[in-house]
Structures are given as structure tokens and as C-alpha cells.
Design a protein around this motif. Structure first.
Motif, PDB file in Angstrom:
ATOM      1  N   THR A   8       0.950  -1.228  -0.037  1.00  9.64           N
ATOM      2  CA  THR A   8      -0.059  -0.138   0.201  1.00  9.64           C
ATOM      3  C   THR A   8       1.050   1.160  -0.017  1.00  9.64           C
ATOM      4  N   GLY A  56       8.818  -3.180   7.746  1.00 11.66           N
ATOM      5  CA  GLY A  56       7.505  -2.427   7.620  1.00 11.66           C
ATOM      6  C   GLY A  56       6.735  -2.928   6.947  1.00 11.66           C
ATOM      7  N   GLY A  58       3.773  -4.250   7.342  1.00 12.03           N
ATOM      8  CA  GLY A  58       2.354  -3.908   7.778  1.00 12.03           C
ATOM      9  C   GLY A  58       1.404  -5.090   7.861  1.00 12.03           C
ATOM     10  N   ASP A  77       7.834  -5.555  11.791  1.00 14.03           N
ATOM     11  CA  ASP A  77       7.027  -4.243  11.953  1.00 14.03           C
ATOM     12  C   ASP A  77       6.688  -3.964  13.193  1.00 14.03           C
ATOM     13  N   PRO A  78       6.859  -2.590  13.586  1.00 11.53           N
ATOM     14  CA  PRO A  78       6.618  -2.179  14.934  1.00 11.53           C
ATOM     15  C   PRO A  78       5.214  -2.517  15.339  1.00 11.53           C
ATOM     16  N   GLU A 103      11.493  -2.600  14.826  1.00 15.18           N
ATOM     17  CA  GLU A 103      11.778  -1.588  13.962  1.00 15.18           C
ATOM     18  C   GLU A 103      12.840  -2.042  13.162  1.00 15.18           C
ATOM     19  N   THR A 104      13.194  -1.033  12.106  1.00 10.17           N
ATOM     20  CA  THR A 104      14.468  -1.352  11.044  1.00 10.17           C
ATOM     21  C   THR A 104      15.888  -1.549  12.090  1.00 10.17           C
ATOM     22  N   HIS A 122       9.130  -0.974   1.573  1.00 12.26           N
ATOM     23  CA  HIS A 122       7.885  -0.142   0.974  1.00 12.26           C
ATOM     24  C   HIS A 122       7.357   0.792   1.666  1.00 12.26           C
ATOM     25  N   ASN A 123       7.566   1.914   1.393  1.00 10.00           N
ATOM     26  CA  ASN A 123       6.790   3.013   2.079  1.00 10.00           C
ATOM     27  C   ASN A 123       6.925   3.138   3.431  1.00 10.00           C
TER      28      ASN A 123
END
Ligand code: SAM
Length: 263
Positions: A8, A56, A58, A77-78, A103-104, A122-123
């Protein structure tokens, strides 16, 4: 195989309907076509599944379709809510996606160095504190010869869309702002130029960046284009695939997609 990966994150398109859905299909097709070619090239002759990390990632918009292709996919992903939605989505699709909260900056603790054939970011760089550090963390879990897929908001498109919606001063401010924002009310924390993204990719030690524009026309077309024309969406997809690699048009795309390899 259907055209359904890509995640997304297009600006202002949270729940696509009608024309937005057509735009969403176009975005998906361009990102997916590039990813599909990349993954085919990364596969070895034994046809074994690839290790893919979606940083990330999602709710699994990219991860679940990749798992459906038989790959071994991990989402880091957090957001616990997003990871719960990802697990529901994966269960509905009948696949397993490993969901890790973090997180990263946690990647090195969560996964072995050089773990993945491909890492998707992505995003995400729009939202992290330090995009260069985040990208370096993603590269560290990519195996030598593997690839990173980066998708991020394009500052040039941000200015274009803002001006076309009548906010000319905002467009001017956005172009002058190092973070690519038009002001305090801008919901996007950061946008990038293609030049800046390529610079980040090279600074992170990746090589051979290929840049594509994602959603060149899709966000500019009036909704009436799609009314009563069942072919309009597929024509737009073909147009977007051409525009994605057009030397001038790719630069005004809503998002920039970069594929690069770890040497
Ligand atoms: C716009 S969503 C993109 C989701 C998905 N990658 C996609 O393209 O559909 C941004 C995602 O980044 C995650 N995120 C935010 N900060 C992060 C960080 N520091 N490290 C990793 N992920 C982060 C959010 O939880 C969210 O799921």
C-alpha cells in the motif's frame, strides 16, 4: 500468478474505490512486474523458496502474495495491530508468514546477518527517524548477491499534485524543503527525489540501482475516465508499465521504486 503484490502507501488513497481502485491496480502491476522479474533472477536452479524480508511490511499487502508464491516471508513491523492483521490475512490465504515485532534498528537482533535473498522496504523510509541508517540495517540482513526493493514517495509528484489541486504556494514550499513537505499540515513525514534515493542506495553499499516511476498517470486522471468503460483499467495498467521506465515521465510518478543489489 496474479498481479497482486506491491503493498500500500500511495498518498491519499487509503480505501480505494472506483477510480482509486484503478490507480491502485496500476501501481500494483508496475511494482509486481519488477518484483516478479527480480525474484525469478534471484532463484537458483533447485527451485527452492527464497528468503524474503518485508521491513515495515504492515498488514501483508506484499508479504502474503509472496508467500502464496511459495517463498519464505518474514515481516518485521513495530505495529502489533498490523502484525495481527497480517496473521489473519495470511491465515485466510492459507499461507504462513513469519511476523516479528520490531523496527529497522532491531533487524540485526531479529534476523541473522545476510539472511535474505530479497528485502522489501516499501513506504517505510518516509516514516523512520533516519532513512540512511534504516536502509543500512535492511542491507545488513540482505545476503551478498541479494536485492533490496525500495518504494518511497516522490517529492516531485508531491509538488505537482499540490499545485494541481490549487495549492501553488504549498508546491513551492515542498520543492524547497529538504524533507519534501509542504508545511506543518502535510500528512506525509518525508518525500524523496529520485536523486536522493539513488544516493541513499549507493551510500548503503548497494549497486546497480534501477529506478521506476509508480503511478505516473493514475493519480492525475479524472474519475470519469473509468466510468462505463470496462477496458479503461487494463489500458491504464499498460500505460503505467510504459511510463514507469520512460526517461521523462517516470520522474513525475507518485512513488519511486528502486531495485538494487548487494555486491
Ligand atoms: C505506510 S505503511 C507501509 C506498509 C507496507 N510496507 C506497504 O507498503 O503496504 C508504513 C509501515 O512502516 C512501519 N514502520 C514505521 N516505522 C518503522 C520503523 N522504524 N521500522 C520498521 N517499520 C516501521 C509501520 O508500522 C507501517 O506498517
Amino acid at each position: 500468478m496474479t498481479d497482486k503484490a506491491g503493498g500500500t502507501g500511495a498518498e491519499g488513497a487509503s480505501a480505494p474505490t472506483g477510480p482509486q481502485r484503478a490507480a491502485s491496480t496500476a501501481r500494483t502491476a508496475v511494482v509486481w512486474e519488477a518484483l516478479r522479474a527480480l525474484l525469478t533472477g534471484l532463484g537458483d536452479t533447485s527451485d527452492s523458496p527464497l528468503e524474503i524480508v518485508d521491513v515495515g511490511g504492515g498488514t501483508g499487502g506484499a508479504a502474503v502474495p509472496l508467500a502464496e508464491l511459495g517463498h519464505s516471508v518474514t515481516v518485521v513491523d513495530p505495529s502489533p495491530d498490523s502484525l495481527a492483521a497480517l496473521e489473519r490475512r495470511a491465515a485466510e490465504a492459507g499461507v504462513r508468514v513469519r511476523a516479528l515485532q520490531g523496527e529497522t534498528r532491531d533487524l540485526a537482533d531479529l534476523l541473522p546477518a545476510g539472511h535474505a535473498h530479497a528485502v522489501l522496504v516499501h513506504n517505510v523510509l518516509e516514516y523512520v527517524d533516519d532513512p540512511a541508517a534504516a536502509l543500512a540495517d535492511a542491507v545488513a540482513v540482505t545476503r551478498p548477491g541479494g536485492a533490496v526493493s525500495l518504494l518511497a514517495a516522490n517529492a516531485v509528484a508531491g509538488a505537482l499534485h499540490r499545485a494541481l489541486s490549487g495549492h501553488v504556494g504549498d508546491a513551492q514550499r515542498l520543492l524547497a524543503d529538504p524533507e519534501g513537505r509542504w508545511g506543518a499540515g502535510d500528512p506525509m513525514p518525508r518525500r524523496f527525489t529520485a536523486e536522493r534515493l539513488v544516493e541513499l542506495v549507493l551510500e548503503a553499499g548497494l549497486i546497480g540501482p534501477e529506478v521506476r516511476g509508480v503511478r505516473v498517470f493514475a493519480d492525475l486522471l479524472p474519475g470519469r475516465v473509468f466510468e462505463g468503460d470496462p477496458q479503461a483499467r487494463s489500458r491504464l495498467v499498460e500505460l503505467e508499465k510504459t511510463a514507469a521506465v520512460h526517461p521523462a515521465l517516470s520522474g513525475i510518478a507518485t512513488q519511486l521504486h528502486i531495485l538494487a543489489r548487494r555486491p
